[in-house]
Every structure is written in C-alpha cells, then in structure tokens.
Write an enzyme that holds these catalytic residues in place. Structure first.
Site, PDB file in Angstrom:
ATOM      1  N   ASN A  21       0.841  -1.215   0.000  1.00  0.00           N
ATOM      2  CA  ASN A  21       0.000   0.000   0.000  1.00  0.00           C
ATOM      3  C   ASN A  21       0.866   1.250   0.000  1.00  0.00           C
ATOM      4  O   ASN A  21       0.554   2.224  -0.684  1.00  0.00           O
ATOM      5  CB  ASN A  21      -0.950   0.005   1.202  1.00  0.00           C
ATOM      6  CG  ASN A  21      -2.199  -0.810   0.938  1.00  0.00           C
ATOM      7  OD1 ASN A  21      -3.119  -0.350   0.274  1.00  0.00           O
ATOM      8  ND2 ASN A  21      -2.228  -2.039   1.433  1.00  0.00           N
ATOM      9  N   HIS A 116      -8.279  -0.979   6.283  1.00  0.00           N
ATOM     10  CA  HIS A 116      -8.559  -2.233   6.997  1.00  0.00           C
ATOM     11  C   HIS A 116      -9.249  -3.205   6.044  1.00  0.00           C
ATOM     12  O   HIS A 116     -10.238  -2.834   5.393  1.00  0.00           O
ATOM     13  CB  HIS A 116      -9.449  -1.961   8.211  1.00  0.00           C
ATOM     14  CG  HIS A 116      -9.808  -3.223   8.938  1.00  0.00           C
ATOM     15  ND1 HIS A 116      -8.908  -3.863   9.770  1.00  0.00           N
ATOM     16  CD2 HIS A 116     -10.927  -3.986   8.922  1.00  0.00           C
ATOM     17  CE1 HIS A 116      -9.479  -4.962  10.245  1.00  0.00           C
ATOM     18  NE2 HIS A 116     -10.697  -5.053   9.749  1.00  0.00           N
TER      19      HIS A 116
END
Ligand code: GRF
Length: 233
Positions: A21, A116
């Site tokens: 990420n 998440h």
C-alpha cells in the site's frame, strides 16, 4: 482534481510489513495529483520490507522498534516523538500492526487514515479473510477510514467491494482485496488532500455535506472509479 494553490500535505506513512500500500501511495504521489509529499516512513519492525521500498523511493525511513522499546507506553512515546518531529499534516497507517495510544490518535484526529481489509463495521481486528470465508459471506472488501482510538471503528471514507467466489481461499481473497486497496487508499488520500473530504464532529463530510455511507468502488468497475467518484462535484 488539482488545486495548485495549496501546498502538498506533508504525509507520514506508518508500516509494519510488506508495504505494498505504501508503494501504491508513493507511486501515485510521485506521478502527481495526490496533493501530498511523503516525507517519512516509520516502521515498528526493523526488518519490514516497506522500509526498503521507502529508501528506494528516496524517502527517509526509520524504525521505532516495538520489541526493543519493550512495547507499550515507551513505544508509544518514542513513536509520537518521531512522528511529531516530521511535522505531518497527514498520517497514513498502511499495514501498521500496532495499536496506537489514544493520546496520539487524538493529536492527529481528522488527519490520520487507516486501511482495513473488511467492509467495516464488519470484521474489525485480525484474520478477516478467514473469518469471511468461515461465515460464508457473499461480499468482502476493504475500508479506508479516519482513525479514532477505538480499533478499526473510525468513520469510513471509501470501501472496495467484491463478491466472494466459491473457489476463493484466504490468500486469493487477500490478493483481490489488495488490488482494490491500491485504488481506494490513494483515492481517499487525494480527497482529503484536496479538502473534498474532511472529518468533522465524528463524521466524514464530502464537499460540505455529511456522508451517511462511504463511497464504494466495486471490483467490476474499479478502473472507472476515478472518473465516477472524483470527476463530478
Ligand atoms: C493491507 O492489506 C491492509 O488491508 C492491512 O494490512 C495489509 C498490509 O499490506 N491493514 P501491505 O504491507 O501494504 O502490503
């Protein structure tokens, strides 16, 4: 969606592991248009591959070693010190596996994001892929949200959503979900950096209006997501 009158947000990314990420954020920030400068990467583990990625991109990378600090309060204090020293406008948790002390989260409230791997409020905590498969859910995905002291509970900005396939394993699901994270996390950052999205009174506001549900990007139209969600105002 550019706004050259604003200086880019000084952004610090907190990591613990692979850093894919982080890579997506850095790549898109370098390509321009995100409205941020990644000014530092902090890991709680010295062996995190994310640190190599940061250095390869020329970004200062440092470790606040959770184990060496003996965990808990001392870790929180050291991390807070290093974070504050970088003077971030925005803090992005990207695969950061520690729980931050509430005072630190409060200090950066409205300026701290997390990704998440679940469709929050479903499945806060760990091991979401296995839990989804065990329950037999039809849908899974990932959420980018503002961070509040309660774990994985802050108001959601955007979700990536996909249909669970009969032959999905936890690993396959993780791979599919992460492809979406590389789209929604930079997108959320861009919205925040350009003040299209903000945190106010415990809620997410978009273009001056409180959002009742997060933005949604579906796996099937992931590649049109930018135009669909960012192009119109
Ligand atoms: C991401 O998939 C994110 O959902 C979760 O941890 C994972 C980190 O992966 N919070 P990476 O370190 O960004 O590759």
């Amino acid at each position: 969606m550019t706004d050259s009158s604003r200086p880019p947000l000084r952004t610090v990314v907190l990591v613990s592991g692979n850093g894919s990420n982080l890579q997506a954020i850095v790549d898109q920030a370098h390509a321009g248009g995100l409205g941020i400068n990644v000014v530092g990467v902090i890991s709680d583990r010295p062996e995190a591959y994310a640190l190599d990625r940061a250095r390869a991109a020329g970004i200062p990378a440092l470790t606040v070693d959770y184990k060496a600090e003996g965990g808990g309060e001392s870790f929180g204090r050291s991390l807070g010190r290093e974070l504050d020293a970088l003077m971030p406008d925005l803090v992005a948790l990207a695969g950061f596996m520690r729980i931050l002390p509430a005072y630190l989260v409060d200090r950066y409230r409205g300026r701290m994001l997390n990704v998440h791997p679940s469709l929050l409020p479903k499945y806060p905590g760990l091991d979401t892929y296995r839990r989804v498969l065990r329950t037999g859910d039809e849908w899974h995905g990932s959420t980018v949200h503002f961070v509040i002291p309660a774990l994985d509970s802050g108001p959601a900005i955007i979700q990536y959503r996909l249909r669970v396939r009969p032959d999905d394993t936890a690993e396959l699901l993780r791979g599919r979900v992460q492809q979406g994270e590389y789209v929604i996390y930079p997108m959320a950052i861009r919205l925040v950096a350009h003040r299209r999205v903000e945190y106010r009174d415990g809620q997410v506001w978009r273009d001056g209006t409180p959002m009742t549900t997060p933005l949604v990007v579906d796996e099937d139209d992931m590649h049109e997501a930018d135009a669909k969600l960012l192009g119109t105002r």
